[in-house]
Design a protein around this motif. Structure first.
Motif, mmCIF file in Angstrom:
data_model
loop_
_atom_site.group_PDB
_atom_site.id
_atom_site.type_symbol
_atom_site.label_atom_id
_atom_site.label_comp_id
_atom_site.label_asym_id
_atom_site.label_seq_id
_atom_site.Cartn_x
_atom_site.Cartn_y
_atom_site.Cartn_z
ATOM 1 N N HIS A 212 0.810 -1.216 0.000
ATOM 2 C CA HIS A 212 0.000 0.000 0.000
ATOM 3 C C HIS A 212 0.847 1.272 0.000
ATOM 4 N N VAL A 213 1.982 1.285 0.705
ATOM 5 C CA VAL A 213 2.738 2.520 0.920
ATOM 6 C C VAL A 213 3.916 2.668 -0.036
ATOM 7 N N ALA A 214 4.457 1.557 -0.553
ATOM 8 C CA ALA A 214 5.608 1.647 -1.465
ATOM 9 C C ALA A 214 5.358 2.586 -2.648
ATOM 10 N N PRO A 215 4.148 2.647 -3.230
ATOM 11 C CA PRO A 215 3.926 3.607 -4.323
ATOM 12 C C PRO A 215 4.171 5.058 -3.916
ATOM 13 N N PHE A 216 3.878 5.404 -2.671
ATOM 14 C CA PHE A 216 4.160 6.766 -2.200
ATOM 15 C C PHE A 216 5.660 7.036 -2.231
ATOM 16 N N ALA A 217 6.455 6.082 -1.723
ATOM 17 C CA ALA A 217 7.902 6.230 -1.770
ATOM 18 C C ALA A 217 8.391 6.278 -3.214
ATOM 19 N N PHE A 218 7.778 5.479 -4.064
ATOM 20 C CA PHE A 218 8.168 5.459 -5.483
ATOM 21 C C PHE A 218 7.990 6.835 -6.124
ATOM 22 N N VAL A 219 6.864 7.487 -5.888
ATOM 23 C CA VAL A 219 6.607 8.795 -6.489
ATOM 24 C C VAL A 219 7.640 9.814 -6.019
ATOM 25 N N ILE A 220 7.935 9.806 -4.722
ATOM 26 C CA ILE A 220 8.906 10.761 -4.182
ATOM 27 C C ILE A 220 10.292 10.506 -4.779
ATOM 28 N N PHE A 221 10.718 9.252 -4.807
ATOM 29 C CA PHE A 221 12.046 8.929 -5.325
ATOM 30 C C PHE A 221 12.131 9.175 -6.840
ATOM 31 N N TYR A 222 11.058 8.887 -7.557
ATOM 32 C CA TYR A 222 11.071 9.102 -9.002
ATOM 33 C C TYR A 222 11.224 10.593 -9.315
ATOM 34 N N ALA A 223 10.545 11.430 -8.536
ATOM 35 C CA ALA A 223 10.709 12.876 -8.727
ATOM 36 C C ALA A 223 12.149 13.295 -8.422
ATOM 37 N N GLY A 224 12.744 12.698 -7.385
ATOM 38 C CA GLY A 224 14.124 13.032 -7.055
ATOM 39 C C GLY A 224 15.109 12.593 -8.116
ATOM 40 N N LEU A 225 14.820 11.474 -8.783
ATOM 41 C CA LEU A 225 15.728 10.983 -9.826
ATOM 42 C C LEU A 225 15.787 11.932 -11.022
ATOM 43 N N GLN A 226 14.742 12.719 -11.221
ATOM 44 C CA GLN A 226 14.754 13.656 -12.345
ATOM 45 C C GLN A 226 15.711 14.817 -12.118
ATOM 46 N N THR A 227 16.168 14.985 -10.876
ATOM 47 C CA THR A 227 17.063 16.109 -10.557
ATOM 48 C C THR A 227 18.505 15.666 -10.344
ATOM 49 N N VAL A 228 18.795 14.380 -10.581
ATOM 50 C CA VAL A 228 20.177 13.912 -10.436
ATOM 51 C C VAL A 228 21.058 14.565 -11.496
ATOM 52 N N ASN A 229 22.211 15.038 -11.073
ATOM 53 C CA ASN A 229 23.136 15.706 -11.984
ATOM 54 C C ASN A 229 23.696 14.694 -12.984
ATOM 55 N N GLN A 230 23.357 14.873 -14.257
ATOM 56 C CA GLN A 230 23.784 13.931 -15.281
ATOM 57 C C GLN A 230 25.291 14.012 -15.537
ATOM 58 N N ASP A 231 25.873 15.195 -15.347
ATOM 59 C CA ASP A 231 27.324 15.322 -15.519
ATOM 60 C C ASP A 231 28.065 14.479 -14.500
ATOM 61 N N THR A 232 27.551 14.443 -13.275
ATOM 62 C CA THR A 232 28.185 13.624 -12.243
ATOM 63 C C THR A 232 28.088 12.145 -12.592
ATOM 64 N N LEU A 233 26.916 11.723 -13.111
ATOM 65 C CA LEU A 233 26.748 10.330 -13.511
ATOM 66 C C LEU A 233 27.678 9.964 -14.665
ATOM 67 N N GLU A 234 27.787 10.861 -15.630
ATOM 68 C CA GLU A 234 28.680 10.593 -16.758
ATOM 69 C C GLU A 234 30.137 10.519 -16.307
ATOM 70 N N SER A 235 30.499 11.373 -15.357
ATOM 71 C CA SER A 235 31.867 11.329 -14.828
ATOM 72 C C SER A 235 32.126 10.004 -14.122
ATOM 73 N N ALA A 236 31.123 9.513 -13.393
ATOM 74 C CA ALA A 236 31.267 8.228 -12.704
ATOM 75 C C ALA A 236 31.421 7.087 -13.705
ATOM 76 N N ILE A 237 30.677 7.162 -14.821
ATOM 77 C CA ILE A 237 30.787 6.117 -15.850
ATOM 78 C C ILE A 237 32.169 6.141 -16.486
ATOM 79 N N ILE A 238 32.675 7.352 -16.757
ATOM 80 C CA ILE A 238 34.007 7.484 -17.351
ATOM 81 C C ILE A 238 35.077 6.931 -16.414
ATOM 82 N N ASP A 239 34.870 7.128 -15.106
ATOM 83 C CA ASP A 239 35.830 6.635 -14.119
ATOM 84 C C ASP A 239 35.715 5.131 -13.901
ATOM 85 N N GLY A 240 34.764 4.488 -14.573
ATOM 86 C CA GLY A 240 34.644 3.039 -14.483
ATOM 87 C C GLY A 240 33.692 2.534 -13.418
#
Length: 340
Positions: A212-240
Motif C-alpha cells: 500500500h505505501v511503497a507507491p508513495f515512496a516510489f513517487v517521491i524517489f522518481y521525482a528526485g531521480l529527475q534532478t540527479v546531476n547527469q554530468d556527475t553520472l557521466e563522470s562516474a561512468i568514465i571513471d569506471g
C-alpha cells in the motif's frame, strides 16, 4: 513597511496554528490525570405485585444513576495523578514477568503486547517500503519513455485504494477458501489456516502495508531521480563505476533528504497502525497501540468508557513516536547545518 505588514499577518496566523495543534494535546494530557465516573445514588424502591385480597409489596434498596437537569446521567471527575498510566503499563505484572523470564506472560499485558507488534511492524516495513519504492523508481526511470505513463498509473493503484478496503481485499485472498489459500493448499497438499496464529497475520499485515505505501515512496524517489546531476553520472561512468557504485555513491546520497522525508512519514504513520487491525480482524491475536486506545474508548456493557486510560495510552503513543523520530530528525538537522 512591507515587512511589518507581513509580520502582522504571519504573527497571529502562527499563534492560531499553535493553538490549533496544542489545545487538543493539552486536553488529552489533562484528561489522563482525571477519572470521570457516573454519579450513583441509593434509594429505597417499593415493588408491588397483584395479590388477593391484598397486593404483596416488597421494599428494597437499589443503586441508580443520578439524572441531571439536561436529562443525561450526571458525572464527576476525580484527580488520580499517574494512576491511569500505572493501569495501562501494569508495571507490577511486568516486573513479575521479567523476574521469571517469561516472555509469554509479558505478552499477556495489553500495552506491552501492542507495543511489541507496533515496533515490529514499523521497523520491519520501513526498510522494505524504502527499498521497494526505490527499486520501482529506478525501474520506471530506466524504462522506455512510451510505457512510463501506464507503469506509473499501475504502480500508484495500491496507494489510491482506501486502506480498509485494501486490507479487506488481502484478507479475502487468504481467509477460509480464498484464492491464494486454496492455491497454497493445492501446491503443498496440506490444510492452511492463515488466521489461526499471530505470526501469519502479522506477515499479511506487513505485506499489505508495503504493498500500500511503497507507491508513495516510489513517487517521491522518481521525482528526485529527475534532478540527479547527469554530468556527475557521466563522470562516474568514465571513471569506471558500475551500476551498483553509481547507485551507492551518486544516486542514494542525492536522494538522502527524500529518503529521510519518506522515513519520517512512514514512522509516524506506521506507529499509529489501526486500519490493518480492523481489516484483518486480528484483535484476538494481534493489537496495536492505536487500537488499544480505541478499545479503551469503546463503551462497556454499562456504557462507561475508560477515557483516562485512553488519554494515557494516547500520550504514551505520542512519546513513542517522538522517540522513533529523534534519529532521522537529528540527521536532517545535521545535514541542514552542514549545507550552511
Amino acid at each position: 513597511m512591507k515587512f511589518k505588514t507581513f509580520a502582522a499577518f504571519v504573527g497571529p496566523s502562527l499563534f492560531m496554528m499553535f493553538l490549533f495543534i496544542a489545545l487538543p494535546l493539552v486536553s488529552v494530557f489533562a484528561q489522563s490525570f482525571y477519572v470521570t465516573q457516573p454519579v450513583f445514588e441509593r434509594a429505597e424502591v417499593e415493588t408491588c405485585t397483584p395479590g388477593f385480597p391484598n397486593p404483596v409489596c416488597v421494599k428494597e434498596v437499589k443503586t441508580t444513576p443520578v439524572i441531571g437537569e439536561d436529562g443525561k446521567v450526571a458525572t464527576e471527575s476525580h484527580f488520580t495523578g499517574l494512576e491511569s498510566y500505572r493501569n495501562v503499563l501494569e508495571l507490577g505484572r511486568v516486573k513479575d514477568a521479567l523476574s521469571r523470564g517469561s516472555w509469554s506472560e509479558l505478552m499477556t499485558i495489553d500495552f506491552w503486547k501492542a507495543l511489541r507488534f507496533t515496533l515490529t511492524f514499523t521497523l520491519i516495513t520501513l526498510p522494505l517500503v524504502l527499498g521497494v519504492g526505490l527499486v520501482i523508481a529506478l525501474a520506471v526511470n530506466n524504462a522506455v519513455r512510451k510505457i512510463r505513463g501506464p507503469v506509473i498509473f499501475i504502480s500508484l493503484l495500491p496507494f489510491i485504494i482506501t486502506p480498509v478496503i485494501g486490507g479487506l481485499s488481502i484478507r479475502w485472498l487468504f481467509i477460509g477458501d480464498g484464492i491464494l489459500t486454496a492455491a497454497l493448499e493445492w501446491w503443498t497438499g496440506t490444510n492452511i489456516s492463515m488466521f489461526a496464529q499471530a505470526w501469519t497475520i502479522e506477515l499479511m499485515m506487513m505485506f499489505y502495508r508495503v504493498w500500500h505505501v511503497a507507491p508513495f515512496a516510489f513517487v517521491i524517489f522518481y521525482a528526485g531521480l529527475q534532478t540527479v546531476n547527469q554530468d556527475t553520472l557521466e563522470s562516474a561512468i568514465i571513471d569506471g563505476a558500475n551500476r551498483w557504485e553509481r547507485l551507492r555513491y551518486v544516486i542514494v546520497p542525492h536522494l538522502m533528504p527524500l529518503i529521510v522525508f519518506v522515513a519520517l512519514i512512514h514512522l509516524m504513520d506506521c506507529y499509529r497502525v489501526f486500519e490493518e487491525i480492523i481489516a484483518f480482524s486480528s484483535q484476538s491475536h494481534v493489537i496495536s497501540l492505536q487500537w488499544l486506545t480505541y478499545d479503551f474508548l469503546t463503551p462497556d456493557n454499562s456504557g462507561n468508557r475508560s477515557i483516562s486510560r485512553a488519554s494515557a495510552s494516547a500520550m504514551l503513543t505520542m512519546v513513542g513516536i517522538i522517540a522513533l523520530l529523534i534519529l532521522p530528525l537529528k540527521r536532517t538537522w545535521r545535514d541542514h547545518k552542514g549545507s550552511h
